[in-house]
Design a protein around this motif. Structure first.
Motif, PDB file in Angstrom:
ATOM      1  N   LYS A 139     -29.746   9.941 -24.295  1.00 34.44           N
ATOM      2  CA  LYS A 139     -28.350   9.751 -24.694  1.00 34.44           C
ATOM      3  C   LYS A 139     -28.277   9.022 -26.031  1.00 34.44           C
ATOM      4  O   LYS A 139     -29.054   8.092 -26.282  1.00 34.44           O
ATOM      5  CB  LYS A 139     -27.611   8.892 -23.662  1.00 34.44           C
ATOM      6  CG  LYS A 139     -27.086   9.628 -22.494  1.00 34.44           C
ATOM      7  CD  LYS A 139     -26.270   8.662 -21.631  1.00 34.44           C
ATOM      8  CE  LYS A 139     -25.450   9.428 -20.633  1.00 34.44           C
ATOM      9  NZ  LYS A 139     -24.619   8.521 -19.831  1.00 34.44           N
ATOM     10  N   HIS A 140     -27.326   9.413 -26.859  1.00 37.25           N
ATOM     11  CA  HIS A 140     -27.155   8.765 -28.162  1.00 37.25           C
ATOM     12  C   HIS A 140     -27.010   7.248 -28.025  1.00 37.25           C
ATOM     13  O   HIS A 140     -27.544   6.482 -28.835  1.00 37.25           O
ATOM     14  CB  HIS A 140     -25.932   9.334 -28.892  1.00 37.25           C
ATOM     15  CG  HIS A 140     -26.240  10.579 -29.644  1.00 37.25           C
ATOM     16  ND1 HIS A 140     -26.005  11.833 -29.136  1.00 37.25           N
ATOM     17  CD2 HIS A 140     -26.776  10.758 -30.866  1.00 37.25           C
ATOM     18  CE1 HIS A 140     -26.389  12.729 -30.014  1.00 37.25           C
ATOM     19  NE2 HIS A 140     -26.858  12.114 -31.075  1.00 37.25           N
ATOM     20  N   SER A 141     -26.306   6.812 -26.996  1.00 36.31           N
ATOM     21  CA  SER A 141     -26.071   5.378 -26.812  1.00 36.31           C
ATOM     22  C   SER A 141     -27.352   4.607 -26.509  1.00 36.31           C
ATOM     23  O   SER A 141     -27.361   3.378 -26.570  1.00 36.31           O
ATOM     24  CB  SER A 141     -25.059   5.144 -25.688  1.00 36.31           C
ATOM     25  OG  SER A 141     -25.536   5.692 -24.463  1.00 36.31           O
ATOM     26  N   HIS A 142     -28.442   5.309 -26.213  1.00 38.56           N
ATOM     27  CA  HIS A 142     -29.705   4.652 -25.873  1.00 38.56           C
ATOM     28  C   HIS A 142     -30.832   5.009 -26.856  1.00 38.56           C
ATOM     29  O   HIS A 142     -32.000   4.755 -26.571  1.00 38.56           O
ATOM     30  CB  HIS A 142     -30.101   4.995 -24.440  1.00 38.56           C
ATOM     31  CG  HIS A 142     -29.199   4.361 -23.425  1.00 38.56           C
ATOM     32  ND1 HIS A 142     -27.951   4.849 -23.126  1.00 38.56           N
ATOM     33  CD2 HIS A 142     -29.362   3.250 -22.687  1.00 38.56           C
ATOM     34  CE1 HIS A 142     -27.388   4.081 -22.220  1.00 38.56           C
ATOM     35  NE2 HIS A 142     -28.216   3.098 -21.936  1.00 38.56           N
ATOM     36  N   HIS A 143     -30.484   5.593 -27.989  1.00 38.19           N
ATOM     37  CA  HIS A 143     -31.489   5.897 -29.016  1.00 38.19           C
ATOM     38  C   HIS A 143     -32.066   4.603 -29.597  1.00 38.19           C
ATOM     39  O   HIS A 143     -31.441   3.562 -29.577  1.00 38.19           O
ATOM     40  CB  HIS A 143     -30.854   6.704 -30.158  1.00 38.19           C
ATOM     41  CG  HIS A 143     -30.737   8.158 -29.847  1.00 38.19           C
ATOM     42  ND1 HIS A 143     -30.465   9.087 -30.809  1.00 38.19           N
ATOM     43  CD2 HIS A 143     -30.869   8.852 -28.690  1.00 38.19           C
ATOM     44  CE1 HIS A 143     -30.422  10.288 -30.261  1.00 38.19           C
ATOM     45  NE2 HIS A 143     -30.655  10.169 -28.978  1.00 38.19           N
ATOM     46  N   LYS A 144     -33.278   4.727 -30.104  1.00 39.70           N
ATOM     47  CA  LYS A 144     -33.976   3.640 -30.821  1.00 39.70           C
ATOM     48  C   LYS A 144     -34.240   2.416 -29.941  1.00 39.70           C
ATOM     49  O   LYS A 144     -34.327   1.303 -30.428  1.00 39.70           O
ATOM     50  CB  LYS A 144     -33.191   3.205 -32.075  1.00 39.70           C
ATOM     51  CG  LYS A 144     -32.792   4.337 -32.991  1.00 39.70           C
ATOM     52  CD  LYS A 144     -33.957   4.882 -33.751  1.00 39.70           C
ATOM     53  CE  LYS A 144     -33.465   5.924 -34.754  1.00 39.70           C
ATOM     54  NZ  LYS A 144     -34.454   6.903 -35.078  1.00 39.70           N
TER      55      LYS A 144
ATOM     56  N   SER B 138     -33.352  13.126 -37.402  1.00 37.59           N
ATOM     57  CA  SER B 138     -33.432  12.031 -36.429  1.00 37.59           C
ATOM     58  C   SER B 138     -34.753  11.271 -36.513  1.00 37.59           C
ATOM     59  O   SER B 138     -34.913  10.240 -35.869  1.00 37.59           O
ATOM     60  CB  SER B 138     -33.257  12.579 -35.009  1.00 37.59           C
ATOM     61  OG  SER B 138     -34.412  13.319 -34.627  1.00 37.59           O
TER      62      SER B 138
ATOM     63  N   GLU C 254     -25.888  17.010 -29.260  1.00 36.95           N
ATOM     64  CA  GLU C 254     -24.612  17.270 -29.914  1.00 36.95           C
ATOM     65  C   GLU C 254     -24.759  17.027 -31.416  1.00 36.95           C
ATOM     66  O   GLU C 254     -25.275  16.012 -31.846  1.00 36.95           O
ATOM     67  CB  GLU C 254     -23.544  16.337 -29.337  1.00 36.95           C
ATOM     68  CG  GLU C 254     -22.185  16.518 -29.946  1.00 36.95           C
ATOM     69  CD  GLU C 254     -21.173  15.548 -29.355  1.00 36.95           C
ATOM     70  OE1 GLU C 254     -20.121  16.018 -28.942  1.00 36.95           O
ATOM     71  OE2 GLU C 254     -21.486  14.333 -29.314  1.00 36.95           O
TER      72      GLU C 254
ATOM     73  N   HIS D 221     -26.784  18.528 -33.381  1.00 32.84           N
ATOM     74  CA  HIS D 221     -28.096  18.950 -33.860  1.00 32.84           C
ATOM     75  C   HIS D 221     -27.993  20.385 -34.362  1.00 32.84           C
ATOM     76  O   HIS D 221     -27.351  21.225 -33.742  1.00 32.84           O
ATOM     77  CB  HIS D 221     -29.130  18.852 -32.738  1.00 32.84           C
ATOM     78  CG  HIS D 221     -30.526  19.105 -33.171  1.00 32.84           C
ATOM     79  ND1 HIS D 221     -31.064  20.358 -33.226  1.00 32.84           N
ATOM     80  CD2 HIS D 221     -31.501  18.256 -33.590  1.00 32.84           C
ATOM     81  CE1 HIS D 221     -32.315  20.288 -33.646  1.00 32.84           C
ATOM     82  NE2 HIS D 221     -32.599  19.031 -33.874  1.00 32.84           N
TER      83      HIS D 221
ATOM     84  N   GLY E 136     -34.815  14.575 -24.311  1.00 29.27           N
ATOM     85  CA  GLY E 136     -33.563  14.072 -24.857  1.00 29.27           C
ATOM     86  C   GLY E 136     -33.146  12.756 -24.239  1.00 29.27           C
ATOM     87  O   GLY E 136     -33.358  12.523 -23.054  1.00 29.27           O
TER      88      GLY E 136
ATOM     89  N   ASP F  48     -25.212  15.602 -24.615  1.00 28.24           N
ATOM     90  CA  ASP F  48     -25.063  14.339 -25.340  1.00 28.24           C
ATOM     91  C   ASP F  48     -26.168  14.167 -26.372  1.00 28.24           C
ATOM     92  O   ASP F  48     -25.917  13.837 -27.528  1.00 28.24           O
ATOM     93  CB  ASP F  48     -25.059  13.163 -24.360  1.00 28.24           C
ATOM     94  CG  ASP F  48     -24.869  11.832 -25.054  1.00 28.24           C
ATOM     95  OD1 ASP F  48     -25.849  11.308 -25.637  1.00 28.24           O
ATOM     96  OD2 ASP F  48     -23.749  11.308 -25.033  1.00 28.24           O
ATOM     97  N   ALA F  49     -27.403  14.396 -25.952  1.00 25.66           N
ATOM     98  CA  ALA F  49     -28.554  14.146 -26.829  1.00 25.66           C
ATOM     99  C   ALA F  49     -28.596  15.085 -28.031  1.00 25.66           C
ATOM    100  O   ALA F  49     -29.063  14.693 -29.102  1.00 25.66           O
ATOM    101  CB  ALA F  49     -29.850  14.255 -26.027  1.00 25.66           C
TER     102      ALA F  49
END
Length: 167
Positions: free
Chosen positions: A102-107, A140, A41, A43, A100, A38-39
């Protein structure tokens, strides 16, 4: 190559609902495998691999530290992980092989929490610093992320490619 020195043995405070554990079970392996996919994908250069290959890559490494795979859980969902190895133990430093979220938890500060946890983990092991490699062309914002965490650049190199070389 980046370095953070002056490590503290004080682990960061975990927000409500967050917990940290080290890799222990087959379900943990499955979780970090999914987290990595997930993290990373999309890249540059990332190629998915099977769970068996993912595990073998780590377990076959002489620098594998079973306590150094740290998983971040938020309200019962694994959202990130970091792997610290003994790759440069001879320099009295920990090495972040991968981190890494998860994209849903970035930033949202989860990567920073994991990185700071890594610094404390390494300090508890007696290491004087932590190093890692970062792709400075990564869109990123990874380079700024590590600089904001107090890491300093040690060295840099450029890699060039030519599609004709593959032939």
């Amino acid at each position: 190559s980046m370095l953070r020195e002056n490590l503290s043995t004080d682990f960061p405070t975990l927000p409500t609902g967050a917990s940290i554990r080290t890799l222990r079970t087959e379900d943990d392996w499955k979780s970090i495998h999914a987290l990595q996919h997930d993290a990373f994908e999309g890249h540059f250069g990332f190629a998915p691999r099977s769970l068996e290959s993912f595990k073998a890559f780590r377990l076959d490494s002489s620098t594998y530290d079973p306590e150094g795979i740290i998983i971040l859980d938020l309200n019962g969902e694994d959202i990130g992980y970091v792997e610290v190895t003994s790759e440069i133990e001879h320099l009295n430093k920990g090495f972040v092989n991968i981190i890494g979220v998860k994209h849903s938890h970035h930033k949202q500060g989860w990567g920073k929490l994991l990185l700071n946890w890594t610094f404390s983990y390494s300090a508890k092991k007696g290491y004087e610093g932590v190093e890692l490699f970062v792709d400075i062309a990564n869109k990123s914002g990874a380079l700024k992320f590590y600089e904001d965490a107090g890491m300093k650049q040690l060295s840099a190199f450029s890699t060039y490619s030519n599609p004709a070389w593959a032939n």
